[in-house]
Write a protein that holds these residues in place. Structure first.
Motif, short mmCIF file in Angstrom:
data_model
loop_
_atom_site.label_atom_id
_atom_site.label_comp_id
_atom_site.label_asym_id
_atom_site.label_seq_id
_atom_site.Cartn_x
_atom_site.Cartn_y
_atom_site.Cartn_z
N VAL A 30 0.68 -5.98 -10.39
CA VAL A 30 0.15 -7.05 -11.42
C VAL A 30 -0.68 -5.44 -12.55
CG1 VAL A 30 -2.27 -7.50 -12.27
CG2 VAL A 30 -1.45 -8.17 -10.11
N LEU A 33 2.66 -4.35 -14.20
CA LEU A 33 2.83 -5.07 -15.58
C LEU A 33 2.14 -5.27 -16.65
CD1 LEU A 33 3.60 -8.66 -13.37
CD2 LEU A 33 5.19 -7.39 -14.90
N MET A 34 0.80 -4.63 -16.19
CA MET A 34 -0.03 -4.26 -17.08
C MET A 34 0.03 -2.97 -17.74
SD MET A 34 -3.83 -5.21 -15.42
CE MET A 34 -4.43 -3.73 -15.94
N ILE A 82 -9.87 -2.66 -13.40
CA ILE A 82 -9.11 -4.10 -13.98
C ILE A 82 -8.40 -4.70 -12.59
CG2 ILE A 82 -7.44 -5.38 -15.01
CD1 ILE A 82 -8.39 -4.18 -17.68
#
Lengths: 106, 151
Positions: A30, A33-34, A82
């Motif tokens: 995650v 990709l962010m 995040i």
């Protein structure tokens, strides 16, 4: 400088993801990709800025460079926060649930 | 000025599409499992909803970090109209132009990179399927030879 910081963060995360693949217990994918998404978007920004400034784009003022680096680091930190929230909410290892359950039974 | 709004809008659409794809995949998978025994080959494929999830993460992640950059530069504020450029018509026109150029190109580039990831993924999946089919044929032939030798 912001683009460079994001690209370095993306590369480091991708290496960490590859070391742990195919397991995804820490959800590092995650984060990868962010950061790659942000890097691509800042790349477009950089291309447009280059088209406007030409060679001056590569010789920024030290104060601007420092501010951009500070911004890049802050953006990387926000990405990490995040990711941490996603990790704790999804809790793939069940550690949060186990900790909460343990407290309830005490 | 507000270029991140375009990829964020795309992210909303792809998130809805991913949810729709996920619900469809769940029903089709169960139907296939009831009908035939060729399910294992299908099960190895990465579902499209998961692939769409990669695009979602890139778009949402990029948009959020870019929005943070805009807050940093004072282009996004926590009070109405939220975008400082929207307060006067001249700046608003410039903002719309930036969204139409930089914003659209950002969304297109991220989508193009994702399409490239899908292409690579598809090649790897096809190779794996071919290898598995070849192994199955070889196993069958070996079994036939063993049976004929016994007979």
């Amino acid at each position: 400088m912001t683009l460079l910081t994001a690209v370095f963060a993306a590369v480091i995360c991708t290496v960490i993801w590859y070391k742990g693949a195919p397991k995804s217990e820490m959800k590092v994918g995650v984060l990868c990709l962010m950061y790659w998404g942000a890097s691509l978007m800042w790349l477009v920004d950089a291309v447009f800025e280059y088209a406007e400034l030409h060679e001056k784009y590569f010789t920024p003022a030290p104060a601007d460079m420092l501010n951009d680096f500070y911004l890049g680091l802050s953006a990387v930190a926000l990405g990490l926060v995040i990711w941490l929230v996603i990790l704790l909410v999804k809790d793939p290892k069940g550690a949060v649930k186990a900790a909460l359950f343990g407290k309830k039974t005490d | 000025m507000a270029c991140f709004i375009v990829p964020a809008a795309e992210a909303v659409i792809t998130t809805i599409a991913a949810r729709a794809a996920k619900s469809k995949e769940a029903s089709s998978e169960s139907a296939k499992a009831r009908l035939d025994g060729a399910e294992p080959l299908e099960a190895e494929k990465i579902p499209f909803s998961r692939k769409l999830g990669w695009l979602n993460k890139m778009l949402w992640g990029g948009s959020v970090l870019l929005a943070f950059e805009h807050v940093w530069h004072g282009e996004v504020v926590p009070w109405f109209p939220f975008l400082t450029a929207a307060s006067n018509p001249a700046d608003a026109a410039e903002m719309l132009h930036e969204m139409a150029t930089v914003g659209v190109l950002m969304a297109v580039l991220v989508t193009a990179v994702w399409a490239g990831m899908l292409a690579v993924c598809s090649v790897i999946e096809k190779k794996a399927q071919k290898k598995e089919q070849k192994e199955q044929i070889e196993q069958k032939e070996a079994l036939k030879k063993a049976l004929s030798a016994e007979g």
